[in-house]
Design a protein around this motif. Structure first.
Motif, PDB file in Angstrom:
ATOM      1  N   VAL A   2       0.913  -1.188   0.011  1.00 36.18           N
ATOM      2  CA  VAL A   2      -0.007   0.032   0.104  1.00 36.18           C
ATOM      3  C   VAL A   2       0.923   1.204   0.146  1.00 36.18           C
ATOM      4  O   VAL A   2       1.848   1.424   0.811  1.00 36.18           O
ATOM      5  CB  VAL A   2      -0.976  -0.126   1.118  1.00 36.18           C
ATOM      6  N   LYS A   3       0.677   2.001  -0.996  1.00 32.77           N
ATOM      7  CA  LYS A   3       1.486   3.481  -0.837  1.00 32.77           C
ATOM      8  C   LYS A   3       0.260   4.461  -0.524  1.00 32.77           C
ATOM      9  O   LYS A   3      -0.638   4.529  -1.255  1.00 32.77           O
ATOM     10  CB  LYS A   3       1.916   3.563  -2.395  1.00 32.77           C
ATOM     11  N   ALA A   4       0.851   5.213   0.755  1.00 32.18           N
ATOM     12  CA  ALA A   4      -0.162   6.311   1.024  1.00 32.18           C
ATOM     13  C   ALA A   4       0.720   7.562   0.797  1.00 32.18           C
ATOM     14  O   ALA A   4       1.761   7.598   0.904  1.00 32.18           O
ATOM     15  CB  ALA A   4      -0.113   6.149   2.561  1.00 32.18           C
ATOM     16  N   VAL A   5      -0.116   8.611   0.468  1.00 29.14           N
ATOM     17  CA  VAL A   5       0.623   9.852   0.072  1.00 29.14           C
ATOM     18  C   VAL A   5      -0.036  11.087   0.968  1.00 29.14           C
ATOM     19  O   VAL A   5      -1.415  11.171   1.125  1.00 29.14           O
ATOM     20  CB  VAL A   5       0.378  10.171  -1.500  1.00 29.14           C
ATOM     21  N   VAL A   6       0.741  11.800   1.455  1.00 31.81           N
ATOM     22  CA  VAL A   6       0.118  13.070   1.908  1.00 31.81           C
ATOM     23  C   VAL A   6       0.625  14.224   1.469  1.00 31.81           C
ATOM     24  O   VAL A   6       1.999  14.651   1.142  1.00 31.81           O
ATOM     25  CB  VAL A   6       0.787  13.250   3.485  1.00 31.81           C
ATOM     26  N   LEU A   7      -0.270  14.923   1.111  1.00 26.11           N
ATOM     27  CA  LEU A   7      -0.476  16.286   0.293  1.00 26.11           C
ATOM     28  C   LEU A   7      -0.372  17.678   1.027  1.00 26.11           C
ATOM     29  O   LEU A   7      -1.410  17.860   1.657  1.00 26.11           O
ATOM     30  CB  LEU A   7      -1.091  16.480  -0.841  1.00 26.11           C
ATOM     31  N   GLY A   8       0.728  18.186   1.497  1.00 22.86           N
ATOM     32  CA  GLY A   8       0.771  19.082   2.656  1.00 22.86           C
ATOM     33  C   GLY A   8       1.538  18.582   3.944  1.00 22.86           C
ATOM     34  O   GLY A   8       1.095  19.046   5.161  1.00 22.86           O
ATOM     35  N   ALA A   9       2.342  17.801   3.836  1.00 29.31           N
ATOM     36  CA  ALA A   9       3.084  16.852   4.460  1.00 29.31           C
ATOM     37  C   ALA A   9       3.997  17.656   5.616  1.00 29.31           C
ATOM     38  O   ALA A   9       4.321  17.368   6.754  1.00 29.31           O
ATOM     39  CB  ALA A   9       3.959  15.628   4.005  1.00 29.31           C
ATOM     40  N   ALA A  10       4.415  18.894   5.345  1.00 31.82           N
ATOM     41  CA  ALA A  10       5.239  19.661   6.176  1.00 31.82           C
ATOM     42  C   ALA A  10       4.401  20.468   6.989  1.00 31.82           C
ATOM     43  O   ALA A  10       5.005  21.201   7.841  1.00 31.82           O
ATOM     44  CB  ALA A  10       6.217  20.540   5.319  1.00 31.82           C
ATOM     45  N   ASN A  24       2.025   2.689  10.650  1.00 35.16           N
ATOM     46  CA  ASN A  24       0.879   1.865  10.182  1.00 35.16           C
ATOM     47  C   ASN A  24       1.605   0.890   9.564  1.00 35.16           C
ATOM     48  O   ASN A  24       2.175   0.985   8.352  1.00 35.16           O
ATOM     49  CB  ASN A  24       0.009   2.746   9.324  1.00 35.16           C
ATOM     50  N   PRO A  25       1.627  -0.076  10.171  1.00 38.68           N
ATOM     51  CA  PRO A  25       2.342  -1.701   9.629  1.00 38.68           C
ATOM     52  C   PRO A  25       1.735  -1.794   8.092  1.00 38.68           C
ATOM     53  O   PRO A  25       2.342  -2.529   7.493  1.00 38.68           O
ATOM     54  CB  PRO A  25       2.005  -2.812  10.501  1.00 38.68           C
ATOM     55  N   ASP A  26       0.672  -1.627   7.754  1.00 39.19           N
ATOM     56  CA  ASP A  26      -0.122  -1.732   6.503  1.00 39.19           C
ATOM     57  C   ASP A  26       0.535  -0.889   5.420  1.00 39.19           C
ATOM     58  O   ASP A  26       0.234  -1.269   4.104  1.00 39.19           O
ATOM     59  CB  ASP A  26      -1.531  -1.854   6.412  1.00 39.19           C
ATOM     60  N   VAL A  27       1.193   0.306   5.656  1.00 39.92           N
ATOM     61  CA  VAL A  27       1.725   1.099   4.751  1.00 39.92           C
ATOM     62  C   VAL A  27       3.185   0.648   4.440  1.00 39.92           C
ATOM     63  O   VAL A  27       4.066   0.806   5.182  1.00 39.92           O
ATOM     64  CB  VAL A  27       1.771   2.476   5.441  1.00 39.92           C
ATOM     65  N   THR A  28       3.407   0.450   3.105  1.00 39.02           N
ATOM     66  CA  THR A  28       4.892  -0.027   2.523  1.00 39.02           C
ATOM     67  C   THR A  28       5.390   0.914   2.100  1.00 39.02           C
ATOM     68  O   THR A  28       6.642   0.790   1.993  1.00 39.02           O
ATOM     69  CB  THR A  28       4.648  -1.195   1.512  1.00 39.02           C
ATOM     70  N   GLU A  29       4.919   1.984   1.620  1.00 40.65           N
ATOM     71  CA  GLU A  29       5.422   3.289   0.893  1.00 40.65           C
ATOM     72  C   GLU A  29       4.760   4.307   1.156  1.00 40.65           C
ATOM     73  O   GLU A  29       3.530   4.518   1.288  1.00 40.65           O
ATOM     74  CB  GLU A  29       5.404   2.960  -0.543  1.00 40.65           C
ATOM     75  N   LEU A  30       5.258   5.469   1.677  1.00 37.90           N
ATOM     76  CA  LEU A  30       4.725   6.574   2.183  1.00 37.90           C
ATOM     77  C   LEU A  30       5.507   7.829   1.274  1.00 37.90           C
ATOM     78  O   LEU A  30       6.753   8.185   1.395  1.00 37.90           O
ATOM     79  CB  LEU A  30       5.184   6.935   3.611  1.00 37.90           C
ATOM     80  N   GLY A  31       4.913   8.615   0.538  1.00 34.33           N
ATOM     81  CA  GLY A  31       4.947   9.531  -0.235  1.00 34.33           C
ATOM     82  C   GLY A  31       4.497  11.120   0.339  1.00 34.33           C
ATOM     83  O   GLY A  31       3.555  11.165   0.593  1.00 34.33           O
ATOM     84  N   LEU A  32       5.542  11.745   0.622  1.00 30.15           N
ATOM     85  CA  LEU A  32       5.157  13.106   1.145  1.00 30.15           C
ATOM     86  C   LEU A  32       5.475  14.265   0.141  1.00 30.15           C
ATOM     87  O   LEU A  32       6.455  14.207  -0.561  1.00 30.15           O
ATOM     88  CB  LEU A  32       5.919  13.510   2.658  1.00 30.15           C
TER      89      LEU A  32
END
Length: 333
Positions: A2-10, A24-32
């Motif tokens: 699962v790739k989760a992305v946060v827009l406005g991450a800062a 979150n153990p189900d998130v394998t990739e996190l894009g900020l």
């Protein structure tokens, strides 16, 4: 995967939200992504010993396109925070443009992602995302959500305080419907999993409803120069976790969220009749699934006072929704 992305991450919500998603153990990739500091936030989070790989991007060099590539879940907390004396509608002038541009990026790069909108005013920004997706021919009402979870979290917390046992806060469930600002927030306290004390009513009940509806104002006043960021990040992560679990196939996940009622035609039409409206958006209990919205639930049995709260919410909701739609339809845009 699962790739989760946060827009406005800062930002004030974005950083703690990104931290919670990293855990979150189900998130394998996190894009900020943000206009500043996102790579630094990513570098910081990357040192935490959890499976998720973290990468941060700025606007330059097609950063938005890069961060969104392959996204499964996109959470949008981007925008300016509310300040003392500022209504959620006051935020519209700045945040509407920010959300429009981010929605355009999602529509062109990750149109099949589940989009979780936190940026206020949610009653208007969710329609903005939907209208952008329509213009790009990729609108799927099942995959666009307004995050109203903080209203549910507040209701559960405040009820636990009245019951004199804060340890109950995580187990108390209070449906909250309508929208995500002031009088559009309608807590159905009569349906609380843990009933209020016998005799609790009148002015006490009215005060509790106001406490839930205007809890954000209380935080803004207390902070002086900020808004609800930590509690909103917690609520956003909680809802994102539900969406992710549903994507992975877990059944029976139901959560209130502000959605386009066409996401479940039968359920949406039944809800419209139940509350007496032709609005296209409403926050209601929604069953989540691998494709997003599986089923929109009804309101159920409520009190006369709660019916009055819903009736009072509908005019404001209409104004908010129309404002978001008009922002995208305006010729100059």
């Amino acid at each position: 995967m699962v790739k989760a992305v946060v827009l406005g991450a800062a930002g004030g919500i974005g950083q703690p939200l990104s931290l919670l998603l990293k855990l979150n153990p189900d998130v394998t990739e996190l894009g900020l992504y943000d206009i500043v500091n996102a790579p630094g936030v990513a570098a910081d989070l990357a040192h935490i010993a959890t499976p998720a790989k973290v990468e941060g991007y700025l606007k330059d060099d097609d950063g938005l396109q890069k961060v969104l590539t392959g996204a499964d879940v996109v959470v949008i907390p981007a925008g300016i925070p509310r300040k003392p004396g500022m209504s959620r509608d006051d935020l519209f002038k700045t945040n509407a443009g920010i959300v429009r541009d981010l929605a355009t990026g999602i529509a062109t790069t990750a149109p099949n992602a589940s989009v979780l909108v936190i940026s206020n005013p949610v009653n208007s920004t969710v329609p903005i995302v939907a209208e952008v997706f329509k213009k790009h021919g990729v609108f799927d009402p099942k995959r666009i959500f307004g995050v109203t979870t903080l209203d549910v979290v507040r209701a559960s917390t405040f009820v636990s305080e009245i019951l004199g046992d804060r340890s109950l806060a995580t187990s108390i469930a209070v449906p909250v419907v309508g929208g995500h600002s002031g009088v559009t927030i309608v807590p159905l306290l009569s349906q609380s999993s843990h009933p209020l004390p016998p005799g609790f009513g009148g002015s006490d009940l009215e005060a509790l409803v106001k406490h839930i509806q205007f809890g954000g104002d209380e935080v803004v006043k207390a902070k002086g120069t900020g808004s609800a960021t930590l509690s909103m990040a917690y609520a956003g992560a909680e809802f994102a976790n539900k969406v992710i679990l549903a994507l992975k196939g877990k059944k029976g996940i139901v959560a209130p969220t502000f959605v386009h009622l066409a996401a479940d035609k039968a359920g949406g039409e039944a809800l419209k009749k139940e509350i007496g409206t032709d609005l296209e958006y409403f926050s209601a209990p929604v069953e989540l699934g691998p494709n997003g919205v599986e089923k929109i639930g009804g309101i159920g049995k409520i009190t006369g006072a709660e019916k009055a709260l819903i009736a009072a919410a509908l005019p404001d909701l209409k104004v908010n929704i129309d404002k978001g739609v008009s922002f995208i339809e305006a010729p100059k845009l």
